[in-house]
Design a protein around this motif. Sequence first.
Motif, PDB file in Angstrom:
ATOM      1  N   SER A  68       1.044  -1.198   0.101  1.00 19.76           N
ATOM      2  CA  SER A  68      -0.385  -0.070   0.375  1.00 19.76           C
ATOM      3  C   SER A  68       0.570   1.484  -0.608  1.00 19.76           C
ATOM      4  N   PRO A  69       1.959   1.674   0.492  1.00 25.13           N
ATOM      5  CA  PRO A  69       2.915   2.932   1.128  1.00 25.13           C
ATOM      6  C   PRO A  69       4.222   2.786  -0.737  1.00 25.13           C
ATOM      7  N   ALA A 113       0.447   4.226  -2.808  1.00 22.21           N
ATOM      8  CA  ALA A 113       0.436   5.694  -2.354  1.00 22.21           C
ATOM      9  C   ALA A 113       2.042   6.474  -2.758  1.00 22.21           C
ATOM     10  N   ALA A 114       3.263   5.901  -2.596  1.00 25.84           N
ATOM     11  CA  ALA A 114       4.084   7.089  -2.827  1.00 25.84           C
ATOM     12  C   ALA A 114       3.818   7.120  -4.710  1.00 25.84           C
ATOM     13  N   ARG A 166       0.877   9.621  -5.612  1.00 24.93           N
ATOM     14  CA  ARG A 166       0.896  10.613  -4.961  1.00 24.93           C
ATOM     15  C   ARG A 166       1.994  11.616  -5.165  1.00 24.93           C
ATOM     16  N   ASP A 202      -4.393  -0.642 -10.955  1.00 21.96           N
ATOM     17  CA  ASP A 202      -3.590  -0.610  -9.324  1.00 21.96           C
ATOM     18  C   ASP A 202      -3.446  -2.003  -9.983  1.00 21.96           C
ATOM     19  N   VAL A 211      -7.504   1.186   0.912  1.00 23.93           N
ATOM     20  CA  VAL A 211      -6.765   2.433   1.384  1.00 23.93           C
ATOM     21  C   VAL A 211      -6.724   2.742  -0.632  1.00 23.93           C
ATOM     22  N   GLU A 222      -9.372   4.741  -1.297  1.00 25.62           N
ATOM     23  CA  GLU A 222      -8.819   6.235  -0.976  1.00 25.62           C
ATOM     24  C   GLU A 222      -8.469   6.770  -1.987  1.00 25.62           C
ATOM     25  N   LEU A 223      -7.760   5.342  -2.377  1.00 25.47           N
ATOM     26  CA  LEU A 223      -6.566   5.833  -3.718  1.00 25.47           C
ATOM     27  C   LEU A 223      -7.942   6.381  -4.610  1.00 25.47           C
ATOM     28  N   GLU A 278      -8.638   9.922  -4.482  1.00 26.28           N
ATOM     29  CA  GLU A 278      -7.898  10.561  -5.401  1.00 26.28           C
ATOM     30  C   GLU A 278      -7.984  11.007  -6.429  1.00 26.28           C
ATOM     31  N   ASP A 316      -8.993  -0.860  -9.204  1.00 30.50           N
ATOM     32  CA  ASP A 316      -7.914  -1.734  -8.639  1.00 30.50           C
ATOM     33  C   ASP A 316      -8.224  -3.693  -9.507  1.00 30.50           C
TER      34      ASP A 316
END
Length: 292
Positions: free
Chosen positions: A68-69, A72-73, A76, A93, A101, A104-105, A108, A118
């Motif tokens: 997940s991180p 996100a990286a 964003r 993704d 997550v 949420e993404l 965004e 996803d």
Amino acid sequence: MSNIAVIGLGIMGLPMAKNLLAAGHTVTGYNLSQDRIDELVAAGGQGANGIPAAVKDADVIITMVPDSPDVAAAVRGEEGIFANAKKGALWIDASSIRPDVAKELADEATAAGLRAVDAPVSGGEQGAIDAVLSIMVGGTDEDFASALEVLQSVGKTIVHVGPAGAGQTVKAANQLIVAVNIQALAEAIIFLEAFGVDTDAALKVLGGGLAGSKVLDQKGQKMLDRDFAPGFRLALHNKDMGIITAAARQAGITIPLGAHVAQLVGSAVQQGDAGLDHSGLFKLTAAFAGRA
């Protein structure tokens, strides 16, 4: 055919990118290690020196990164996908991340003018190489329809399972089933070996009955040979089991077998086997049985 950017050219991402090339798409890849980019270029793709360069002309952007991180990286910030992709591009993704997550993404991405699904995959490295992955897709009907042609270049069973985040929820269930099956298979092989049974013959007949499974077909011989070269690393399955147990708590449900196997997978990782194939859970099971 589409201009496709693939972010993450690892065990799964690189063969997927190669299959997209074989299907006639234009593919630009970016990876943290240059050797994987070089391999894509040698196969006929294009390389990029960063995410902005990879995605600027892409109609479709695929991310295939570990957690997940990492997703996100990748999306964003000033150097991320959302700030550099053209409006209307479709972001797929294919990573395996937390369902919350993913939702949420996706929100965004919509706010940034992109479309998002996803689409985590199952089938391991060989499934990626052979373009027969099982792909569970979360998103709108319209975005799923837009993603389908691209996904058909890398997968065989492609199913729209619900709105944003639903693909990741189904993938978590997949990983729960796989982990429990690997553990059961490991115990069965140790049981057979303890009695001196012809294990090759035993697995053949077991595979033809109700005990048969793709886990038995793909992982049984690896356990017999003690060959745990990674197709899907224990470290990643450990991450996935963390997603499953956290999501179960969030939903207010119990998963007794899943929770137990999650502890076993975590123990195998802590004992230094993180880089092995997830069938390497056999090593820990054998040690418990005094047959290491």
